[in-house]
Design an enzyme around this catalytic site. Sequence first.
Site, short mmCIF file in Angstrom:
data_model
loop_
_atom_site.label_atom_id
_atom_site.label_comp_id
_atom_site.label_asym_id
_atom_site.label_seq_id
_atom_site.Cartn_x
_atom_site.Cartn_y
_atom_site.Cartn_z
N GLY A 42 33.13 10.31 -18.94
CA GLY A 42 33.59 9.62 -20.14
C GLY A 42 32.51 8.93 -20.94
N GLN A 101 43.83 -6.99 -36.17
CA GLN A 101 43.65 -8.14 -35.27
C GLN A 101 42.62 -9.07 -35.91
OE1 GLN A 101 43.31 -7.17 -31.03
NE2 GLN A 101 44.03 -5.09 -31.47
N HIS A 134 42.41 -3.99 -43.83
CA HIS A 134 43.78 -4.51 -43.77
C HIS A 134 43.85 -5.92 -44.36
CE1 HIS A 134 47.89 -4.71 -42.41
NE2 HIS A 134 47.64 -5.84 -41.75
N LYS A 199 61.09 -8.50 -45.72
CA LYS A 199 61.54 -8.11 -44.39
C LYS A 199 61.11 -9.16 -43.37
CE LYS A 199 57.44 -5.47 -43.03
NZ LYS A 199 56.89 -6.49 -42.17
N ARG A 201 59.85 -9.22 -39.38
CA ARG A 201 59.44 -8.41 -38.24
C ARG A 201 59.86 -9.09 -36.94
NH1 ARG A 201 55.76 -4.32 -37.89
NH2 ARG A 201 54.88 -4.79 -39.93
N ASP A 229 51.28 3.40 -40.02
CA ASP A 229 51.03 3.56 -38.58
C ASP A 229 52.23 4.26 -37.95
OD1 ASP A 229 50.31 3.42 -35.94
OD2 ASP A 229 50.00 1.27 -35.88
N THR A 230 53.20 3.52 -37.46
CA THR A 230 54.39 4.16 -36.89
C THR A 230 55.42 4.48 -37.97
OG1 THR A 230 55.43 2.02 -36.46
CG2 THR A 230 54.08 2.96 -34.68
N GLY A 232 57.54 2.68 -39.46
CA GLY A 232 58.80 1.93 -39.41
C GLY A 232 59.02 1.11 -40.66
#
Length: 319
Positions: A42, A101, A134, A199, A201, A229-230, A232
């Site tokens: 790795g 983050q 971000h 919204k 979360r 990302d996902t 949603g």
Amino acid sequence: MNFHGKDIKIFSANSNLPVAKQIASRLGLPLGNSEVKTFSDGEISVSINESVRGSDVFVIQSTSNPVNNNLMELLIMIDAFKRASAGRINAVIPYFGYARQDRKAKARDPISAKLVADLISAAGADRVLTMDLHAAQIQGFFNIPVDHLLGVPILAPHFAQKFKGCKENLVVVSPDLGSVTRARNFAARVDAPLAIVDKRRAKANVSEVMNIIGSVEGKTVILVDDMVDTAGTLCNAARAIIEIGGATEVYACATHGVLSGPAIERIDASPIKELVLLDTIQLTEAQKSPKIVQLPVAPVFSEAIERIYEAKPVSTIFS
């Protein structure tokens, strides 16, 4: 293309070779001769197969999935260039991983974006060139210059052309409060009003749409975000815009297509007619969908690299 002083060299690790080749091609340069391999245990091995002594080196690498491997490839390449006496080392990071983050959301949280910034600086980078962090304040996590490019000026002309004859029926929507500034900038460029999806979360990667601030009834809506990302948030917002707001159709765009987990299934099942992404992240075959369109970032990055090398302002690119 005329350069001054020392020569310029473009290198790439493995995360986004197509974009690196496009950037080098637009600059009229070959892609640098290097090899990035992974040993059986790795560990990552980097070989730079040409001299970079005194050169301005631009190493192109998105720190996307697999994030840690791609980040280590970038750090090791920067270290290799530093030890090979490169003149200046510029980390070109179309997608900057760990950017979400960026603060302590709860007690004892790390601020991983700051840690990654420190790692890049410690490895030997002299400058960072990236797109749509971000949180824009992440630029302040670095102790080296950061040139921050924006995705909206690339995305907006696509929709301005698409809806050229029916702008009066267009509304730009921010899918959450965090993207309002970006959506407002987009709305100004396509000359359309702005609405916001409010919204709440419940937990990470799960969002609950509450209400819509502004009128979208009978309108064509463009959802604007920095990343998917996902999916949603985006898909929930699209459904709310249709079911609660009464919009007739929904389009969406974002700079970065992370597209992890159930993202593709959600997008395909959503009322979104078209999702426009930039190619800051190379999509795998499993991440492709008939609804997804990708626009190139190479023209903007190549111009920014030329300006950095020639000590010209980068901010004028989008003015």
